[in-house]
Design a protein around this motif. Structure first.
Motif, mmCIF file in Angstrom:
data_model
loop_
_atom_site.group_PDB
_atom_site.id
_atom_site.type_symbol
_atom_site.label_atom_id
_atom_site.label_comp_id
_atom_site.label_asym_id
_atom_site.label_seq_id
_atom_site.Cartn_x
_atom_site.Cartn_y
_atom_site.Cartn_z
ATOM 1 N N SER A 113 1.008 -1.251 -0.044
ATOM 2 C CA SER A 113 0.130 0.117 0.056
ATOM 3 C C SER A 113 0.890 1.276 0.143
ATOM 4 N N ALA A 114 2.003 1.340 0.746
ATOM 5 C CA ALA A 114 2.884 2.354 0.693
ATOM 6 C C ALA A 114 3.427 2.608 -0.719
ATOM 7 N N ILE A 115 3.715 1.769 -1.363
ATOM 8 C CA ILE A 115 4.248 1.579 -2.976
ATOM 9 C C ILE A 115 3.232 2.558 -3.703
ATOM 10 N N ALA A 116 1.996 1.917 -3.534
ATOM 11 C CA ALA A 116 0.834 2.417 -4.106
ATOM 12 C C ALA A 116 0.626 3.600 -3.961
ATOM 13 N N LEU A 117 0.740 4.057 -2.847
ATOM 14 C CA LEU A 117 0.591 5.589 -2.551
ATOM 15 C C LEU A 117 1.705 6.510 -2.835
ATOM 16 N N LEU A 118 2.918 5.797 -3.162
ATOM 17 C CA LEU A 118 3.941 6.597 -3.619
ATOM 18 C C LEU A 118 3.823 6.851 -5.043
ATOM 19 N N LEU A 119 3.343 5.941 -5.637
ATOM 20 C CA LEU A 119 3.092 6.026 -7.294
ATOM 21 C C LEU A 119 1.962 7.064 -7.320
ATOM 22 N N VAL A 120 0.958 6.990 -6.840
ATOM 23 C CA VAL A 120 -0.125 8.268 -6.800
ATOM 24 C C VAL A 120 0.482 9.359 -6.547
ATOM 25 N N LEU A 121 1.375 9.549 -5.539
ATOM 26 C CA LEU A 121 2.101 10.902 -5.381
ATOM 27 C C LEU A 121 2.770 11.211 -6.415
ATOM 28 N N VAL A 122 3.735 10.508 -6.909
ATOM 29 C CA VAL A 122 4.609 10.836 -7.955
ATOM 30 C C VAL A 122 3.979 11.049 -9.346
ATOM 31 N N ALA A 123 2.800 10.354 -9.808
ATOM 32 C CA ALA A 123 1.994 10.618 -10.963
ATOM 33 C C ALA A 123 1.391 11.749 -10.844
ATOM 34 N N SER A 124 0.914 12.351 -9.561
ATOM 35 C CA SER A 124 0.107 13.552 -9.282
ATOM 36 C C SER A 124 1.074 14.664 -9.488
#
Length: 296
Positions: A263-274
């Protein structure tokens, strides 16, 4: 605003957007909030999640595979943008014209867009099989034929497959934008003696600015969240040479049953993409240009 009968017509109320808003909240906002909570817990899928604070994030910062996966995700994204943008732009401008058999050729070219990512990945894995595929019959070009056995070959295949399938989508964007360009601009340019190349760089390209921004943002978000293609074609290999962040998230969550780290990796991907998308819009000046047009 008035209708034909002269009566006032107001803007549509919120009720018109309510179904879409509810759908978005249930299938986008709510799962994102759940992922945010799980990113700060330890949970193996059974029992109750245990609060872990920043432990998952600390593990990611010390994980060389995670850091390498971020680099690979950015590399694939950049390569995808660099390769797909000029191809889709030129094809889109061409498809917007009135050439003979243009409609038939465009329809054939858009076929990959109709196929699922899984089907496309399975197809190309069979085509590129080192024992029975095309490389085994053309060793003068592919060497031992094991393109997926080395990092450079595997990355090249991933970029090629993504380009083959998704370039038609971006071509459609450019085709629609190119058809919306006023023909009077080209007529004036012809009167001034401008050739086809000059018209492209001084008329077509500037008029496609908004479409370029939209297309690149879609490519960036799609590149950072690529998963299916890697899962089927390379499975993160050879070794971890193509283990991008989205695939590493899958490994952590659904193979190692470490849903907190996943979940931390998924959240990090969302932040980076945003962040990347917002920076691109900001640097392009699209938001300022839109505000100016709305104020006119």
């Amino acid at each position: 605003m008035t209708n034909a009968s002269g009566t006032g017509v107001g803007r549509p109320g919120f009720a018109w957007a309510a179904p879409a808003a509810v759908f978005f909240a249930l299938f986008a906002i709510l799962p994102l909030l759940m992922v945010f909570v799980l990113a700060f817990t330890n949970w193996n899928g059974l029992g109750s999640p245990q609060f872990a604070g920043l432990d998952n994030w600390k593990k990611l910062l010390d994980d060389p595979v995670m850091l390498n996966s971020l680099w690979l995700s950015l590399l694939l994204t950049v390569l995808g943008v660099v390769v797909q943008t000029p191809i889709s732009m030129l094809l889109g401008v061409w498809a917007a014209g009135h050439q003979r058999n243009r409609a038939i050729l465009s329809a054939i070219y858009f076929v990959p867009l109709l196929l699922s990512i899984t089907a496309v990945s399975v197809l190309w894995r069979a085509v590129l099989d080192p024992n029975f595929g095309v490389p085994s019959q053309a060793k003068w070009l592919f060497g031992d034929g094991n393109l997926l056995g080395v990092q450079s070959g595997a990355i090249g295949v991933l970029v090629f497959v993504s380009t083959w399938q998704f370039t038609p989508l971006h071509t459609l964007l450019y085709q629609g934008a190119a058809r919306a360009i006023p023909q009077v601009l080209y007529q004036a340019a012809q009167i001034d003696g401008a050739g086809t190349v000059q018209q492209f760089f001084h008329i077509t390209l500037p008029q496609l600015r908004n479409s370029i921004i939209t297309s690149v943002i879609l490519m960036v978000v799609g590149g950072l969240t690529t998963f299916d293609t890697v899962l089927i074609l390379t499975q993160g290999g050879p070794g971890t040479d193509t283990t991008i962040s989205a695939y590493y998230m899958y490994q952590k969550a659904f193979k190692s049953f470490d849903f907190g780290t996943g979940s931390a990796i998924a959240l990090l991907l969302v932040l980076v993409a945003s962040v990347v998308s917002l920076v691109m819009v900001r640097l392009s000046g699209y938001d300022k240009m839109r505000s100016t047009m709305e104020g006119v």
